[in-house]
Motif scaffolding. Structure first.
Motif, PDB file in Angstrom:
ATOM      1  N   ASN A  42       0.804  -1.221   0.000  1.00  0.00           N
ATOM      2  CA  ASN A  42       0.000   0.000   0.000  1.00  0.00           C
ATOM      3  C   ASN A  42       0.838   1.272   0.000  1.00  0.00           C
ATOM      4  N   SER A  67      -4.975  -3.379   5.631  1.00  0.00           N
ATOM      5  CA  SER A  67      -4.975  -4.396   4.574  1.00  0.00           C
ATOM      6  C   SER A  67      -3.584  -4.794   4.111  1.00  0.00           C
ATOM      7  N   SER A  68      -2.542  -4.135   4.628  1.00  0.00           N
ATOM      8  CA  SER A  68      -1.186  -4.357   4.111  1.00  0.00           C
ATOM      9  C   SER A  68      -0.707  -5.789   4.323  1.00  0.00           C
ATOM     10  N   LYS A 100      -2.433  -8.146   1.864  1.00  0.00           N
ATOM     11  CA  LYS A 100      -1.978  -7.950   0.490  1.00  0.00           C
ATOM     12  C   LYS A 100      -0.557  -8.491   0.309  1.00  0.00           C
ATOM     13  N   ASN A 138      -0.705  -5.896  -8.340  1.00  0.00           N
ATOM     14  CA  ASN A 138      -0.841  -4.869  -7.311  1.00  0.00           C
ATOM     15  C   ASN A 138      -0.460  -3.499  -7.841  1.00  0.00           C
ATOM     16  N   GLN A 165      -6.038  -8.206  -4.094  1.00  0.00           N
ATOM     17  CA  GLN A 165      -7.012  -8.519  -3.045  1.00  0.00           C
ATOM     18  C   GLN A 165      -6.312  -9.176  -1.863  1.00  0.00           C
ATOM     19  N   GLU A 166      -6.561  -8.681  -0.679  1.00  0.00           N
ATOM     20  CA  GLU A 166      -5.910  -9.238   0.499  1.00  0.00           C
ATOM     21  C   GLU A 166      -6.467 -10.625   0.814  1.00  0.00           C
TER      22      GLU A 166
END
Length: 210
Positions: free
Chosen positions: A83, A116-117, A120, A137, A151-152
């Motif tokens: 991210n 969400s890192s 991902k 990504n 998408q995580e």
């Protein structure tokens, strides 16, 4: 021009852009420092009393969880968060230099910038082709939202352990900053870079890698 952004509320520091002069923002405008060489930049931002030397960090990265691009003799480790918009810019900036400078880029994912890192980073590491997952990504990266496109997923126990280890290596450099690069110079000495240079200086430095 690129900037260094410090967010005091969560102590996260982001390296921004690739023109590599630096602006420190701590609620307002700070001073601008013009970088000259990659080694000089790394030295000027090296924290006092880091937990590990660059050589020790390099050895730890050899045994970390990463995936690679390229097959050249000149190795760069790049610690990134899916991210991170500045990691996104650096990855793009390195692509045209990959073959001319005979590089191998070893991508070391971490996951801490956003909720969400971690998921991902796990999605990239657990993909059948992690490099292809990285492109997924980056291709859909939303710069305004600082949001990687992949998408995580819920990481496996092994992947979660690997990502925590990768993050501990980043923290051992003394700065929890992404992107962070490591390379060996012409004297075979490991160097840590928390800040980036102008394209010209970056190109000159890459030609001098061990």
């Amino acid at each position: 021009m690129s900037y260094f952004l410090a967010k005091s509320q969560n102590n996260r520091i982001f390296s921004i852009g690739l023109a590599f002069s630096t602006l420190i923002l701590t609620g307002g405008l700070g001073t601008i420092a013009q970088a000259t060489t990659l080694d000089a930049t790394a030295a000027s931002f090296a924290p006092k009393g880091t937990a590990a030397t660059p050589a020790q960090i390099w050895q730890r990265l050899n045994h970390a969880r990463w995936f690679s691009q390229g097959s050249g003799p000149h190795i760069i480790y790049l610690l990134f968060d899916p991210n991170c918009p500045y990691c996104h810019l650096l990855i793009k900036e390195l692509q045209p230099l990959l073959k001319p400078d005979a590089l191998t880029i070893r991508y070391v994912p971490v996951g801490f910038l956003e909720p969400s890192s971690m998921g991902k980073a796990a999605a990239i590491l657990e993909a059948k082709n992690p490099l292809q997952a990285l492109w997924e990504n980056e291709k859909g990266f939303r710069e305004k939202g600082h949001d990687g496109a992949i998408q995580e997923i819920l990481p496996s126990a092994a992947t979660e352990k690997a990502l925590k280890n990768n993050l501990s290596i980043l923290e051992a450099t003394g700065q929890k900053t992404v992107p962070t690069m490591l390379y060996r110079n012409s004297q075979n000495q490991a160097q840590i870079v928390w800040q980036l240079l102008s394209p010209k200086n970056l190109a000159q430095t890459l030609k001098g890698l061990q």
